[in-house]
Design a protein around this motif. Structure first.
Motif, PDB file in Angstrom:
ATOM      1  N   THR A 123      12.326   6.828  13.716  1.00  0.00           N
ATOM      2  CA  THR A 123      12.726   6.412  12.367  1.00  0.00           C
ATOM      3  C   THR A 123      11.854   5.278  11.846  1.00  0.00           C
ATOM      4  O   THR A 123      11.447   5.271  10.677  1.00  0.00           O
ATOM      5  CB  THR A 123      14.203   5.965  12.354  1.00  0.00           C
ATOM      6  N   SER A 124      11.546   4.310  12.710  1.00  0.00           N
ATOM      7  CA  SER A 124      10.737   3.172  12.270  1.00  0.00           C
ATOM      8  C   SER A 124       9.294   3.566  11.973  1.00  0.00           C
ATOM      9  O   SER A 124       8.581   2.871  11.252  1.00  0.00           O
ATOM     10  CB  SER A 124      10.763   2.059  13.328  1.00  0.00           C
ATOM     11  N   ASP A 126       8.519   6.583  10.622  1.00  0.00           N
ATOM     12  CA  ASP A 126       8.535   7.742   9.725  1.00  0.00           C
ATOM     13  C   ASP A 126       7.545   7.638   8.572  1.00  0.00           C
ATOM     14  O   ASP A 126       6.964   8.640   8.152  1.00  0.00           O
ATOM     15  CB  ASP A 126       9.951   8.003   9.191  1.00  0.00           C
ATOM     16  N   CYS A 127       7.330   6.436   8.065  1.00  0.00           N
ATOM     17  CA  CYS A 127       6.426   6.310   6.914  1.00  0.00           C
ATOM     18  C   CYS A 127       4.968   6.579   7.298  1.00  0.00           C
ATOM     19  O   CYS A 127       4.140   6.876   6.439  1.00  0.00           O
ATOM     20  CB  CYS A 127       6.548   4.924   6.278  1.00  0.00           C
ATOM     21  N   SER A 130       4.587  10.855   7.645  1.00  0.00           N
ATOM     22  CA  SER A 130       5.031  11.723   6.556  1.00  0.00           C
ATOM     23  C   SER A 130       3.968  12.765   6.219  1.00  0.00           C
ATOM     24  O   SER A 130       2.769  12.473   6.192  1.00  0.00           O
ATOM     25  CB  SER A 130       5.338  10.877   5.312  1.00  0.00           C
ATOM     26  N   GLU A 137      -4.130   9.524   2.148  1.00  0.00           N
ATOM     27  CA  GLU A 137      -3.085   8.611   2.617  1.00  0.00           C
ATOM     28  C   GLU A 137      -2.749   8.891   4.078  1.00  0.00           C
ATOM     29  O   GLU A 137      -2.449   7.966   4.848  1.00  0.00           O
ATOM     30  CB  GLU A 137      -1.833   8.755   1.743  1.00  0.00           C
ATOM     31  N   ARG A 138      -2.810  10.153   4.489  1.00  0.00           N
ATOM     32  CA  ARG A 138      -2.567  10.485   5.899  1.00  0.00           C
ATOM     33  C   ARG A 138      -3.646   9.872   6.787  1.00  0.00           C
ATOM     34  O   ARG A 138      -3.357   9.412   7.893  1.00  0.00           O
ATOM     35  CB  ARG A 138      -2.527  12.003   6.088  1.00  0.00           C
ATOM     36  N   CYS A 141      -2.789   6.246   7.164  1.00  0.00           N
ATOM     37  CA  CYS A 141      -1.656   6.057   8.081  1.00  0.00           C
ATOM     38  C   CYS A 141      -2.115   6.125   9.532  1.00  0.00           C
ATOM     39  O   CYS A 141      -1.660   5.336  10.376  1.00  0.00           O
ATOM     40  CB  CYS A 141      -0.582   7.114   7.810  1.00  0.00           C
ATOM     41  N   ARG A 178       4.070  -1.131   6.899  1.00  0.00           N
ATOM     42  CA  ARG A 178       4.931  -0.346   6.012  1.00  0.00           C
ATOM     43  C   ARG A 178       4.742  -0.791   4.569  1.00  0.00           C
ATOM     44  O   ARG A 178       4.958  -0.010   3.634  1.00  0.00           O
ATOM     45  CB  ARG A 178       6.404  -0.510   6.408  1.00  0.00           C
ATOM     46  N   GLU A 179       4.320  -2.032   4.392  1.00  0.00           N
ATOM     47  CA  GLU A 179       4.265  -2.625   3.053  1.00  0.00           C
ATOM     48  C   GLU A 179       2.853  -2.943   2.575  1.00  0.00           C
ATOM     49  O   GLU A 179       2.657  -3.292   1.405  1.00  0.00           O
ATOM     50  CB  GLU A 179       5.088  -3.924   3.040  1.00  0.00           C
TER      51      GLU A 179
END
Length: 203
Positions: A123-124, A126-127, A130, A137-138, A141, A178-179
């Motif tokens: 869950t942590s 997940d961003c 995606s 963007e992938r 990431c 994440r930010e």
């Protein structure tokens, strides 16, 4: 200078060993391991043509991880239901398809490391995994995940950090990325206990 070189080699070696441990590679990931060394555009087209035609004829029964975001994975998943979308292997499409399966493979490697070491939950992360974002963007990431991995491995190999120190360190990195965009020069700050400092100095 020699010390820095040795430290860098130790970190690189540890990272390589991490990526040799997974035993649950799906068809697309195994294909990436074979195709990442293709030597020409024509060879790339020939490989994907063979795979798609073999699947369409039922000659292969590939297994794909749930949640894989590459075009190839989606085509194979479509074929499970008896129909596969026609794809023209021209222009940048074959190159993009290869990049996508490589990104999927690397994302799963990173996630496997962080979850396996109990440094993060799915869950942590997940961003970062995606499949609803665009290809650029992938890539970003995956770069973020790699930077976080480098930090964790460096702390483990060079500073001998244990899980109790690595876990909060990982959470700080995840929160930042994440930010924020990728920034390999960003200075992460981690509260360090006096006991850890004492242990490190003694060693």
């Amino acid at each position: 200078m020699e010390k820095i070189k040795c430290d860098t080699e130790a970190v690189d070696s540890s990272i390589k060993s991490i990526f040799s441990e997974r035993g649950d590679l799906d068809f697309a990931e195994q294909l990436w391991c074979k195709m990442k060394c293709v030597s020409s555009y024509q060879e790339l087209i020939a490989c994907f043509t063979l795979v798609l035609e073999s699947r369409e004829c039922g000659e292969i029964q590939p297994w794909i991880h749930h949640g894989s975001g590459s075009l190839l994975s989606k085509l194979i998943q479509q074929s499970y239901h008896g129909k596969m979308e026609a794809v023209s292997l021209t222009g940048i499409t074959p190159v993009q398809m290869l990049l996508e399966i490589g990104l999927d493979k690397m994302k799963k490697d990173y996630v496997s490391f962080f979850i396996g070491q109990e440094l993060a939950t799915l869950t942590s992360l997940d961003c970062f995994i995606s499949t609803s974002v665009d290809l650029q963007e992938r890539v970003h990431c995956v770069q973020k995940l790699h930077h976080m991995l480098e930090i964790m491995v460096s702390c483990t190999v060079l500073l001998q950090f244990k899980h109790e120190s690595l876990f909060p360190w990982t959470q700080i990195c995840i929160k930042y990325y994440r930010e924020n965009p990728l920034d390999e020069k960003h200075v992460f700050q981690l509260p360090v206990s006096s006991a850890l400092v004492k242990t490190f100095c003694q060693e």
